[in-house]
Design a protein around this motif. Structure first.
Motif, PDB file in Angstrom:
ATOM      1  N   UNK A   1       0.799  -1.217   0.000  1.00 29.91           N
ATOM      2  CA  UNK A   1       0.000   0.000   0.000  1.00 29.91           C
ATOM      3  C   UNK A   1       0.834   1.270   0.000  1.00 29.91           C
ATOM      4  N   UNK A   2       1.931   1.288   0.713  1.00 29.12           N
ATOM      5  CA  UNK A   2       2.708   2.524   0.871  1.00 29.12           C
ATOM      6  C   UNK A   2       4.112   2.174   1.323  1.00 29.12           C
ATOM      7  N   UNK A   3       4.951   3.201   1.441  1.00 32.02           N
ATOM      8  CA  UNK A   3       6.295   3.052   1.981  1.00 32.02           C
ATOM      9  C   UNK A   3       6.277   3.483   3.440  1.00 32.02           C
ATOM     10  N   UNK A   4       6.675   2.581   4.332  1.00 30.09           N
ATOM     11  CA  UNK A   4       6.577   2.803   5.774  1.00 30.09           C
ATOM     12  C   UNK A   4       7.962   2.763   6.380  1.00 30.09           C
ATOM     13  N   UNK A   5       8.226   3.684   7.307  1.00 27.55           N
ATOM     14  CA  UNK A   5       9.497   3.713   8.018  1.00 27.55           C
ATOM     15  C   UNK A   5       9.420   2.846   9.257  1.00 27.55           C
ATOM     16  N   UNK A   6      10.424   1.996   9.450  1.00 23.51           N
ATOM     17  CA  UNK A   6      10.503   1.143  10.622  1.00 23.51           C
ATOM     18  C   UNK A   6      11.351   1.859  11.662  1.00 23.51           C
ATOM     19  N   UNK A   7      10.778   2.185  12.812  1.00 22.55           N
ATOM     20  CA  UNK A   7      11.461   2.940  13.860  1.00 22.55           C
ATOM     21  C   UNK A   7      11.776   2.051  15.051  1.00 22.55           C
ATOM     22  N   UNK A   8      12.805   2.428  15.802  1.00 23.54           N
ATOM     23  CA  UNK A   8      13.219   1.664  16.977  1.00 23.54           C
ATOM     24  C   UNK A   8      12.463   2.126  18.202  1.00 23.54           C
ATOM     25  N   UNK A   9      12.086   1.178  19.033  1.00 24.14           N
ATOM     26  CA  UNK A   9      11.437   1.485  20.302  1.00 24.14           C
ATOM     27  C   UNK A   9      12.438   1.561  21.452  1.00 24.14           C
TER      28      UNK A   9
ATOM     29  N   UNK B   1       0.407   6.220   6.602  1.00 24.36           N
ATOM     30  CA  UNK B   1       0.572   5.168   7.592  1.00 24.36           C
ATOM     31  C   UNK B   1      -0.533   4.117   7.405  1.00 24.36           C
ATOM     32  N   UNK B   2      -0.267   2.854   7.782  1.00 21.01           N
ATOM     33  CA  UNK B   2      -1.274   1.802   7.563  1.00 21.01           C
ATOM     34  C   UNK B   2      -2.640   2.132   8.151  1.00 21.01           C
ATOM     35  N   UNK B   3      -2.693   2.770   9.310  1.00 18.33           N
ATOM     36  CA  UNK B   3      -3.988   3.071   9.923  1.00 18.33           C
ATOM     37  C   UNK B   3      -4.767   4.119   9.140  1.00 18.33           C
ATOM     38  N   UNK B   4      -4.130   4.763   8.152  1.00 13.11           N
ATOM     39  CA  UNK B   4      -4.805   5.789   7.376  1.00 13.11           C
ATOM     40  C   UNK B   4      -5.455   5.236   6.102  1.00 13.11           C
ATOM     41  N   UNK B   5      -5.155   3.989   5.754  1.00  9.12           N
ATOM     42  CA  UNK B   5      -5.780   3.434   4.548  1.00  9.12           C
ATOM     43  C   UNK B   5      -6.329   2.017   4.760  1.00  9.12           C
TER      44      UNK B   5
ATOM     45  N   UNK C   1       7.376  -4.540 -17.856  1.00  4.24           N
ATOM     46  CA  UNK C   1       7.441  -3.540 -16.796  1.00  4.24           C
ATOM     47  C   UNK C   1       7.382  -4.263 -15.456  1.00  4.24           C
ATOM     48  N   UNK C   2       8.290  -3.907 -14.568  1.00  3.32           N
ATOM     49  CA  UNK C   2       8.333  -4.541 -13.256  1.00  3.32           C
ATOM     50  C   UNK C   2       7.043  -4.259 -12.485  1.00  3.32           C
ATOM     51  N   UNK C   3       6.491  -5.286 -11.894  1.00  2.49           N
ATOM     52  CA  UNK C   3       5.257  -5.157 -11.129  1.00  2.49           C
ATOM     53  C   UNK C   3       5.597  -4.867  -9.674  1.00  2.49           C
ATOM     54  N   UNK C   4       5.138  -3.742  -9.160  1.00  2.00           N
ATOM     55  CA  UNK C   4       5.415  -3.362  -7.787  1.00  2.00           C
ATOM     56  C   UNK C   4       4.520  -4.134  -6.830  1.00  2.00           C
ATOM     57  N   UNK C   5       4.898  -4.123  -5.552  1.00  2.00           N
ATOM     58  CA  UNK C   5       4.076  -4.778  -4.538  1.00  2.00           C
ATOM     59  C   UNK C   5       2.677  -4.189  -4.502  1.00  2.00           C
ATOM     60  N   UNK C   6       2.581  -2.879  -4.686  1.00  2.00           N
ATOM     61  CA  UNK C   6       1.283  -2.222  -4.655  1.00  2.00           C
ATOM     62  C   UNK C   6       0.426  -2.665  -5.833  1.00  2.00           C
ATOM     63  N   UNK C   7       1.039  -2.781  -7.017  1.00  2.00           N
ATOM     64  CA  UNK C   7       0.288  -3.218  -8.189  1.00  2.00           C
ATOM     65  C   UNK C   7      -0.164  -4.672  -8.033  1.00  2.00           C
ATOM     66  N   UNK C   8       0.674  -5.517  -7.436  1.00  2.00           N
ATOM     67  CA  UNK C   8       0.281  -6.905  -7.183  1.00  2.00           C
ATOM     68  C   UNK C   8      -0.922  -6.963  -6.248  1.00  2.00           C
ATOM     69  N   UNK C   9      -0.888  -6.107  -5.207  1.00  2.00           N
ATOM     70  CA  UNK C   9      -2.002  -6.089  -4.255  1.00  2.00           C
ATOM     71  C   UNK C   9      -3.285  -5.616  -4.922  1.00  2.00           C
ATOM     72  N   UNK C  10      -3.171  -4.606  -5.783  1.00  2.00           N
ATOM     73  CA  UNK C  10      -4.350  -4.101  -6.496  1.00  2.00           C
ATOM     74  C   UNK C  10      -4.934  -5.201  -7.384  1.00  2.00           C
TER      75      UNK C  10
END
Length: 475
Positions: free
Chosen positions: A97-105, A385-389, A256-265
């Motif tokens: 769905x999107x590009x997400x940053x992985x942050x340290x806790x 962010x995932x909670x937004x979509x 054309x390379x298929x992106x993860x988002x296009x595969x999900x769609x």
């Protein structure tokens, strides 16, 4: 030292659900990205660092959305051996769905990056990195033999799997101290007998060096020729890679390379059209009154709202009156949702995504417009962010700005309906044939639980509010 807990999150914390224990954590909906390996007396092939008395935390590819099955490591923002603090961004992951940053806790040190920049099709729960708590010697971390990557070559030939002990010592599994001695003395590691539970240890190399009376190999002089190997090991012969000049393509197409988002769609569209019985209903509404209200707001109150903002608000109010259209069909269960959360289709370079305007029926038009613009901008930048979509109870797709008069859209499961909004056009209306502006909307709905009468009722409510808008109800 205590094991770091909740070492990773994806901008929002991936904390454990209430009642979830470490034993059943992998059965939770959103999979976390960590697992720890504390020092213990017994050793196994997965928690290898325990044998070296190093408290190691394994970072796994997390499931950042319910539909995510694999992801792409776009870029690591921190290097091996580099310390990080709680809240620091570690890497960027492209999901479906999107590009997400992985942050340290929590604080720690990156010991080994398993999945480097650009790693594609990394399955969830697959190991992507190893970290250690502050103060630990990250150079003593041993890379696990089984890192969750399947060996397709063996299975393709129909050969049985072989144990790790039968395999040659691969450079990826050598400890840093072992690798240093191999390079310093120019030793073929495959000729050294291993005594460690998972391969060579430093003592094996020292015994081999003493037995064969080896001396360090001096580095080659600048512009000179490297000295011949002193060790009686077999000389290393680099593989010769032939240079192949690709022929000039005569194909009438390009791949054309298929992106993860296009595969999900593609996956979700196929799911929708093959499992949901789509039914359709359209209605045309005069928007002269809406345009007059927009003009009045702009001139008297300096308030600028778009037709799309008004359509979202009116659709939300109609959903409140015809609640079944705001329902979802999930695992054979029909649910009528309390909140009206409208997913708004946004076109991006990577594909279509539907960020959500939550509680749209309770927001005024100004708040809806501000929220839609913010969501659309961050969607095109890949910063949602995932909670937004993830979620939503109803969808709206508007192609009016592209000159499309009317169309039908595909339902976004598990939602029960989607409203396709066409562009305004001028047509003669009434006995006097006076030119008026109209729009046509088409409701695609799930006929399993939304009756044709429900669809007609919803569209009638929508038309009535479009043609006789109330300033009090919209603002």
């Amino acid at each position: 030292m205590a094991t770091i807990r909740h070492i990773i999150r994806s901008n929002h914390r991936l904390s454990l659900p209430t009642g979830t224990s470490r034993g059943n954590i992998y059965r939770s909906r959103f999979l976390p990205s960590w697992t720890s390996s504390k020092p213990r007396s017994g050793c196994n092939h997965y928690h290898t660092s325990a044998c070296l008395n190093v408290d190691t935390i394994k970072i796994l590819m997390p499931a950042l959305s319910p539909t995510m099955e694999e992801g792409t490591i776009q870029k690591w923002l921190i290097s091996e051996g580099e310390s990080f603090n709680a809240g620091d961004a570690l890497c960027e992951i492209e999901t479906d769905k999107a590009t997400v940053t992985l942050d340290a806790d929590d604080d720690g040190i990156v010991a080994k990056i398993i999945a480097p920049d650009g790693s594609k099709n990394v399955k969830i729960t697959q190991l992507i990195a190893l970290v250690v708590p502050p103060g630990e010697d990250y150079t003593q971390v041993e890379v696990p033999v089984d890192i969750g990557v399947e060996d397709s070559s063996a299975t393709a030939d129909g050969k049985d799997d072989v144990t790790t002990a039968d395999q040659p010592h691969q450079s990826a599994t050598l400890l840093p101290s072992v690798r240093h001695l191999v390079d310093e003395y120019n030793i073929d590691a495959n000729l050294v007998e291993a005594s460690g539970p998972h391969g060579l240890v430093k003592g094996d190399l020292l015994n081999y060096i003493e037995k064969h009376k080896l001396q360090p190999v001096p580095p080659p002089a600048a512009g000179g020729v490297q000295s011949p190997p002193v060790a009686p090991a077999a000389p290393y012969t680099p593989a010769v890679v032939p240079v192949v000049v690709p022929p000039v393509s005569t194909s009438p197409y390009i791949d054309i390379e298929v992106t993860n988002m296009r595969k999900a769609i593609a996956r979700r569209l196929t799911l929708s059209k093959t499992t949901i019985p789509h039914a359709y209903a359209s209605i045309t509404s005069c928007i002269d009154s809406l345009n007059s209200l927009r003009k009045q707001l702009a001139e008297t109150d300096d308030i600028k709202v778009s037709l799309n903002d008004l359509v979202i608000k009116i659709a939300a109010m109609a959903l409140r009156r015809v609640a079944v259209v705001n329902g979802t069909w999930d695992d054979g269960a029909m649910r009528v949702n309390e909140s009206v959360d409208i997913s708004v289709a946004v076109a991006t370079d990577r594909g279509l995504i539907t960020p959500i305007v939550f509680n749209a029926d309770r927001l005024d038009v100004l708040a809806i417009g501000s929220e839609v613009r913010s969501l659309a901008r961050r969607a095109r930048e890949g910063r949602l962010q995932p909670n937004e979509f993830v979620g939503g109870t109803f969808s709206i797709s508007n192609l009016g700005m592209f000159g499309v008069r009317e169309f039908s859209a595909v339902i976004n499961p598990p939602q029960g309906a989607i409203l396709a909004v066409g562009g305004g056009q001028t047509v003669p209306i009434g006995l006097d044939m006076e030119p008026s502006s109209v729009i046509t909307v088409t409701l695609s709905y799930d006929a399993r639980f939304i009756e044709v009468a429900d669809a007609a009722n919803f569209l009638g409510q929508f038309k009535a509010m479009v043609e006789t808008p109330s300033r009090i109800g919209l603002l």
